[in-house]
Design a protein around this motif. Structure first.
Motif, PDB file in Angstrom:
ATOM      1  N   TYR A 189      18.822  -2.981 -15.495  1.00 18.87           N
ATOM      2  CA  TYR A 189      19.415  -2.206 -16.285  1.00 18.87           C
ATOM      3  C   TYR A 189      19.119  -0.726 -16.135  1.00 18.87           C
ATOM      4  CZ  TYR A 189      20.762  -0.233 -20.853  1.00 18.87           C
ATOM      5  OH  TYR A 189      21.334   0.588 -21.899  1.00 18.87           O
ATOM      6  N   LEU A 190      17.772  -0.211 -15.663  1.00 23.83           N
ATOM      7  CA  LEU A 190      17.508   0.892 -15.791  1.00 23.83           C
ATOM      8  C   LEU A 190      17.899   1.603 -14.590  1.00 23.83           C
ATOM      9  CD1 LEU A 190      13.615   0.822 -16.806  1.00 23.83           C
ATOM     10  CD2 LEU A 190      15.695   1.610 -18.047  1.00 23.83           C
ATOM     11  N   ALA A 191      18.372   0.675 -13.327  1.00 26.50           N
ATOM     12  CA  ALA A 191      18.677   1.164 -12.210  1.00 26.50           C
ATOM     13  C   ALA A 191      20.291   1.810 -12.192  1.00 26.50           C
ATOM     14  CB  ALA A 191      18.612   0.131 -11.000  1.00 26.50           C
ATOM     15  N   GLU A 192      21.103   1.487 -13.207  1.00 27.51           N
ATOM     16  CA  GLU A 192      22.306   1.849 -13.436  1.00 27.51           C
ATOM     17  C   GLU A 192      22.556   2.417 -14.821  1.00 27.51           C
ATOM     18  OE1 GLU A 192      24.830  -1.309 -12.528  1.00 27.51           O
ATOM     19  OE2 GLU A 192      24.047  -1.662 -10.274  1.00 27.51           O
ATOM     20  N   HIS A 193      21.673   2.639 -15.539  1.00 24.11           N
ATOM     21  CA  HIS A 193      22.091   3.284 -16.783  1.00 24.11           C
ATOM     22  C   HIS A 193      20.936   4.551 -17.157  1.00 24.11           C
ATOM     23  CE1 HIS A 193      23.966  -0.596 -17.515  1.00 24.11           C
ATOM     24  NE2 HIS A 193      24.326   0.187 -18.499  1.00 24.11           N
ATOM     25  N   ASP A 194      21.386   5.345 -17.731  1.00 23.00           N
ATOM     26  CA  ASP A 194      20.866   6.662 -18.129  1.00 23.00           C
ATOM     27  C   ASP A 194      19.889   6.432 -19.307  1.00 23.00           C
ATOM     28  OD1 ASP A 194      20.360   9.598 -18.356  1.00 23.00           O
ATOM     29  OD2 ASP A 194      21.295   9.404 -20.176  1.00 23.00           O
ATOM     30  N   THR A 195      18.533   6.907 -19.086  1.00 25.33           N
ATOM     31  CA  THR A 195      17.619   6.410 -20.112  1.00 25.33           C
ATOM     32  C   THR A 195      17.576   7.000 -21.334  1.00 25.33           C
ATOM     33  OG1 THR A 195      16.116   8.084 -18.915  1.00 25.33           O
ATOM     34  CG2 THR A 195      16.109   5.940 -18.360  1.00 25.33           C
ATOM     35  N   LEU A 196      18.359   8.233 -21.341  1.00 30.62           N
ATOM     36  CA  LEU A 196      18.366   9.085 -22.554  1.00 30.62           C
ATOM     37  C   LEU A 196      19.591   8.405 -23.521  1.00 30.62           C
ATOM     38  CD1 LEU A 196      17.515  11.343 -24.491  1.00 30.62           C
ATOM     39  CD2 LEU A 196      19.050  12.687 -23.292  1.00 30.62           C
ATOM     40  N   THR A 197      20.800   8.316 -22.964  1.00 32.57           N
ATOM     41  CA  THR A 197      21.932   8.152 -23.643  1.00 32.57           C
ATOM     42  C   THR A 197      22.314   6.691 -23.784  1.00 32.57           C
ATOM     43  OG1 THR A 197      23.336   8.590 -21.833  1.00 32.57           O
ATOM     44  CG2 THR A 197      22.535  10.411 -23.173  1.00 32.57           C
ATOM     45  N   GLY A 198      21.937   6.003 -22.645  1.00 31.67           N
ATOM     46  CA  GLY A 198      22.084   4.348 -22.482  1.00 31.67           C
ATOM     47  C   GLY A 198      23.510   4.344 -21.634  1.00 31.67           C
ATOM     48  N   LEU A 199      24.246   5.447 -21.444  1.00 34.77           N
ATOM     49  CA  LEU A 199      25.449   5.189 -20.454  1.00 34.77           C
ATOM     50  C   LEU A 199      25.094   5.033 -19.098  1.00 34.77           C
ATOM     51  CD1 LEU A 199      27.294   8.618 -21.661  1.00 34.77           C
ATOM     52  CD2 LEU A 199      27.507   6.102 -22.562  1.00 34.77           C
ATOM     53  N   ALA A 200      26.169   4.703 -18.502  1.00 38.32           N
ATOM     54  CA  ALA A 200      25.941   4.529 -17.237  1.00 38.32           C
ATOM     55  C   ALA A 200      25.618   5.615 -16.417  1.00 38.32           C
ATOM     56  CB  ALA A 200      27.317   3.899 -16.607  1.00 38.32           C
ATOM     57  N   ASN A 201      24.744   5.447 -15.288  1.00 35.68           N
ATOM     58  CA  ASN A 201      24.672   6.720 -14.671  1.00 35.68           C
ATOM     59  C   ASN A 201      25.532   6.889 -13.445  1.00 35.68           C
ATOM     60  OD1 ASN A 201      23.715   4.652 -12.812  1.00 35.68           O
ATOM     61  ND2 ASN A 201      21.555   5.074 -12.898  1.00 35.68           N
ATOM     62  N   ARG A 202      25.040   7.786 -12.453  1.00 32.19           N
ATOM     63  CA  ARG A 202      26.032   8.199 -11.454  1.00 32.19           C
ATOM     64  C   ARG A 202      26.173   6.996 -10.337  1.00 32.19           C
ATOM     65  NH1 ARG A 202      27.300  13.109  -8.475  1.00 32.19           N
ATOM     66  NH2 ARG A 202      26.209  14.276  -9.991  1.00 32.19           N
ATOM     67  N   ARG A 203      25.253   6.308 -10.295  1.00 34.17           N
ATOM     68  CA  ARG A 203      25.193   5.212  -9.184  1.00 34.17           C
ATOM     69  C   ARG A 203      26.207   3.922  -9.722  1.00 34.17           C
ATOM     70  NH1 ARG A 203      19.959   1.121  -7.826  1.00 34.17           N
ATOM     71  NH2 ARG A 203      21.326  -0.497  -6.674  1.00 34.17           N
ATOM     72  N   HIS A 204      25.974   3.593 -11.022  1.00 38.66           N
ATOM     73  CA  HIS A 204      27.101   2.541 -11.570  1.00 38.66           C
ATOM     74  C   HIS A 204      28.440   3.196 -11.613  1.00 38.66           C
ATOM     75  CE1 HIS A 204      28.000  -0.541 -14.646  1.00 38.66           C
ATOM     76  NE2 HIS A 204      28.981   0.249 -14.786  1.00 38.66           N
ATOM     77  N   PHE A 205      28.427   4.631 -12.074  1.00 36.93           N
ATOM     78  CA  PHE A 205      29.741   5.156 -12.035  1.00 36.93           C
ATOM     79  C   PHE A 205      30.428   5.114 -10.467  1.00 36.93           C
ATOM     80  CE2 PHE A 205      32.654   8.614 -10.985  1.00 36.93           C
ATOM     81  CZ  PHE A 205      33.597   8.766 -12.229  1.00 36.93           C
ATOM     82  N   GLN A 206      29.682   5.516  -9.291  1.00 44.97           N
ATOM     83  CA  GLN A 206      30.318   5.349  -8.221  1.00 44.97           C
ATOM     84  C   GLN A 206      30.702   3.889  -7.891  1.00 44.97           C
ATOM     85  OE1 GLN A 206      27.464   7.634  -6.078  1.00 44.97           O
ATOM     86  NE2 GLN A 206      28.662   9.442  -6.072  1.00 44.97           N
ATOM     87  N   ALA A 207      29.791   2.812  -8.066  1.00 39.98           N
ATOM     88  CA  ALA A 207      30.294   1.433  -7.834  1.00 39.98           C
ATOM     89  C   ALA A 207      31.373   0.954  -8.559  1.00 39.98           C
ATOM     90  CB  ALA A 207      28.807   0.616  -8.118  1.00 39.98           C
ATOM     91  N   ALA A 208      31.336   1.554  -9.784  1.00 43.77           N
ATOM     92  CA  ALA A 208      32.709   1.073 -10.608  1.00 43.77           C
ATOM     93  C   ALA A 208      34.026   1.699  -9.869  1.00 43.77           C
ATOM     94  CB  ALA A 208      32.396   1.721 -12.096  1.00 43.77           C
ATOM     95  N   ALA A 209      33.892   3.052  -9.684  1.00 46.15           N
ATOM     96  CA  ALA A 209      34.917   3.719  -9.091  1.00 46.15           C
ATOM     97  C   ALA A 209      35.612   3.052  -7.692  1.00 46.15           C
ATOM     98  CB  ALA A 209      34.565   5.276  -8.846  1.00 46.15           C
ATOM     99  N   ARG A 210      34.487   2.735  -6.720  1.00 46.53           N
ATOM    100  CA  ARG A 210      34.526   1.973  -5.558  1.00 46.53           C
ATOM    101  C   ARG A 210      35.456   0.535  -5.878  1.00 46.53           C
ATOM    102  NH1 ARG A 210      29.794   4.129  -3.902  1.00 46.53           N
ATOM    103  NH2 ARG A 210      28.775   2.181  -4.675  1.00 46.53           N
ATOM    104  N   ARG A 211      35.123  -0.076  -7.043  1.00 46.89           N
ATOM    105  CA  ARG A 211      35.572  -1.248  -7.398  1.00 46.89           C
ATOM    106  C   ARG A 211      36.944  -1.109  -7.762  1.00 46.89           C
ATOM    107  NH1 ARG A 211      36.083  -3.523 -12.110  1.00 46.89           N
ATOM    108  NH2 ARG A 211      34.570  -2.218 -12.871  1.00 46.89           N
ATOM    109  N   LEU A 212      37.196  -0.002  -8.556  1.00 47.51           N
ATOM    110  CA  LEU A 212      38.399   0.045  -9.141  1.00 47.51           C
ATOM    111  C   LEU A 212      39.460   0.443  -8.016  1.00 47.51           C
ATOM    112  CD1 LEU A 212      37.653   1.639 -12.653  1.00 47.51           C
ATOM    113  CD2 LEU A 212      38.766  -0.723 -12.260  1.00 47.51           C
ATOM    114  N   LEU A 213      38.939   1.418  -7.148  1.00 48.65           N
ATOM    115  CA  LEU A 213      39.827   1.881  -6.141  1.00 48.65           C
ATOM    116  C   LEU A 213      40.422   0.853  -5.288  1.00 48.65           C
ATOM    117  CD1 LEU A 213      38.007   5.230  -5.252  1.00 48.65           C
ATOM    118  CD2 LEU A 213      40.409   5.168  -6.145  1.00 48.65           C
TER     119      LEU A 213
END
Length: 460
Positions: free
Chosen positions: A279-303
């Protein structure tokens, strides 16, 4: 859970029975004494060395079975971070297998089988080290087909070695269980033989022998068989152990139960730690949102998978430094948390939201056109501008955000994008959205700016 009253140990009760029999016939006392001693030794051997060997072999089977999956993780790693995590997990698991193998050797396991396990494990360690170096070269950009074939050959060899290791350990575990079953059957057979011998005695000895046999049936044999069934169960039930009482079997049950509890506790801790790390590897610890790593993985999958264009949007909170300077960083962090909740509520279920760092947030919006994405983001911008957030007790502030949008179209490709072209396309989209965001900031903030051109995957 089986409940028993605390009382004298089995040795003391056996001595009392022996003294009672001695008053009847001296020969019977000698026979029973030797029989009890033999049964006691068999019970002790079954309860100590064989049980420890079984528990160790079972844990070794569990650890060996996971080596194949960890090897696949190492082979499929696409980043050095993923490669190092897979290598650490695989090395820890092989170390644990080696320690369990040494423990089996100290417990008197089969020397030839243990040596085969050690040799297989040594080959697996060497193979893993070579595979790690090859995967590292591939991640660094070596596209030599020979390297890929070498990685595939090493991966296949890894799976074969893991399979061999699992077969060897499984054979040892099965053999240990067969030995325990055989010894239990021999123990039950010895008790039955002694019962037949007592039939020939006088009526008083016969009655006493019958009571003695019943006693041992319920107080020893059934408890031992119950302990055996409990341990042999695929999922060991902690509450099924006979732990109440002061005799040897109760103490044995307590020891085995303690071992099983520790194993289950460690496994639960490992699962929880793994989930938290994931969870911590793919989420921002302050807001609980996805972090840059998760965002880029999701973007690659959607593309790769999306059948419609995607909008890459970057939003930046206006004048956030003023909030930190006036109210402090703690208040600024709380503002970011509240802002994250507002952004989550303002996007659609199909959209992806992530915190890129600081006061910058990124979005992925599956849309039909850039104008459709602009409507979603504009609605979000307006809603945010009309909403106030508490920055301090009895003080609220109005926030605004600037957004930059870029449209990416990879929906009409005849063949999927390879990794390099995919990364290039994503980087270009982020750069275009960032430039549009810069224009929004330069033109007065609190507005949405669009990238001038759509990025087509065919042009990459």
């Amino acid at each position: 859970m089986i409940h028993r009253h605390k009382g004298l140990g089995l040795t003391t009760k056996t001595l009392c029975l022996t003294l009672a029999v001695m008053g009847l016939i001296l020969s019977v006392i000698i026979t029973l004494s030797e029989s009890y001693k033999q049964l006691h030794e068999q019970t002790r051997n079954l309860a100590t060395s064989e049980m420890e060997s079984l528990m160790t072999s079972v844990r070794l089977v569990q650890q060996s079975e996971s080596l194949g999956n960890l090897g696949v993780r190492l082979t499929s790693a696409t980043t050095h971070s993923a490669r190092r995590r897979a290598l650490i997990d695989l090395t820890d698991r092989m170390t644990w297998v080696g320690q369990l193998t040494n423990r089996l050797a100290r417990q008197g396991g089969e020397p030839e089988l243990i040596e085969q396990v050690r040799q297989t494990l040594h080959q697996l360690e060497q193979n893993t080290a070579e595979l790690n170096l090859s995967v590292s070269e591939r991640i660094d950009g070596n596209t030599d087909p020979g390297l890929q074939r070498h990685i595939e050959a090493l991966s296949s060899n890894n799976r074969e070695l893991s399979g061999q290791l699992g077969v060897l350990v499984g054979y040892f575990s099965a053999n240990t269980r067969r030995q325990m079953v055989s010894q239990s059957e021999m123990l039950a057979s010895d008790i039955q033989t002694q019962r037949y011998n007592l039939i020939a005695l006088s009526l008083v000895v016969l009655l006493f022998a019958l009571l003695t046999g019943i006693y041992f049936e319920f107080r020893i044999v059934r408890r031992i068989l119950h302990l055996e069934r409990t341990v042999r169960s695929p999922k060991v039930d902690i509450d099924a152990f006979d732990t109440l009482g002061g005799d040897e079997i109760s103490r044995l049950s307590k020891t085995v139960r303690s071992y099983v509890q520790r194993i289950q506790s460690h496994e639960a801790q490992m699962r929880k730690a793994h989930q938290e790390m994931t969870y911590l590897a793919e989420h921002d610890t302050l807001t609980g949102l996805a972090n840059r790593r998760h965002f880029q993985a999701a973007a690659r999958r959607l593309l790769r998978e999306s059948r419609q264009p995607l909008c890459i949007a970057i939003g930046d909170l206006d004048y956030f430094k003023r909030i930190n300077d006036r109210y402090g960083h703690a208040a600024g962090d709380q503002v970011l948390v509240d802002l994250a909740r507002l952004l989550e509520k303002g996007i659609r279920e199909s959209d992806v939201l992530a915190r890129f760092g600081g006061e910058e947030f990124a979005f992925i919006l599956p849309v039909g056109s850039l104008e459709d994405a602009q409507k979603v983001i504009e609605k979000l911008r307006t809603r945010l501008a009309e909403h106030s957030i508490a920055a301090a007790p009895n003080q609220s502030i109005h926030l605004s955000m600037s957004f930059g949008l870029a449209l990416v179209d990879a929906s009409n490709l005849e063949q999927p994008l390879d990794d390099q072209r995919l990364e290039t396309l994503l980087d270009s989209a982020l750069r275009a959205a960032d430039e549009a965001l810069y224009s929004a900031k330069h033109n007065g903030r609190n507005q949405v700016e669009l990238a001038p051109e759509t990025l087509y995957a065919n042009a990459i």
